[in-house]
Design a protein around this motif. Sequence first.
Motif: not given
Length: 241
Positions: A82-95
């Motif tokens: 799938l196209p990547t929709r967001m960057p890695y943000i500590p604590g929000l990995l699941s999104f």
Amino acid sequence: MTMDPIQPSDDEVLPWDGDVAHARAVQSALAGRVRIEDDYPALRLIAGVDVGFEADGTVTRAAAVLLDARSLRLQAQVVARLPTRMPYIPGLLSFRELPAVREAMRRLPQAPDLVFVDGQGIAHPRGLGIAAHLGVISGLPTIGVAKSILVGTHGPVGERRGDRAELRYRGKPIGIVLRSKDHIKPLIVSPGHRVSLASAAELVLACCTRYKLPEPTRLADRLASRRDGVPPQQDEFDGMR
DNA sequence: GCGACAG
DNA sequence: ATCTTGTCGC
């Protein structure tokens, strides 16, 4: 009238509109639905999921593998991109990773009785690491297996396979720091959903044969990070490795 | 205010 | 996660 539990669409339980505060609020709400009492069926099939990236991170590739719980033999393996929709943000990995993971799981030939996820379960600032998040939105029993700590502290861990220490956060046990192999950096194990702290550690240890990572995670890992990203059609790795 | 921070 | 060759050890 059968009372099928309504499964909300991924969009409602995995929203991402660029609003970090909103995503955190969703996590806090979903954390209230996590259950960490043992409530999983007789284990016949165990799945392992992991994520990798292609094309400079613009494409998210999720791998899902299905193993026979008794022999730990590989039964099926699938990949979803799938196209990547967001960057890695500590604590929000699941999104960032779950949309692809969900697609890969839908492609499995059968539903697993338990899922091993690469990352934290409840050992998270708001109690909803990627494994717990997947468990709540899928309804499946899940366990988080991470290679490093996100939150929490612990005492010393013995150097032998099976040695462990409790991971604590805000005065509460949230995970187990588990040595899966002699003298090798310990794994961070935490319940995702429908599995207790003690059972999570035992199940992970039972799946650790001759490697640091439990088989479901190790096989998903290898598939998710393959340079060519092409899952072999059949055998190739049934006997060993 | 200053660090820490899954993959 | 990913960029990357060889190398130390069982």
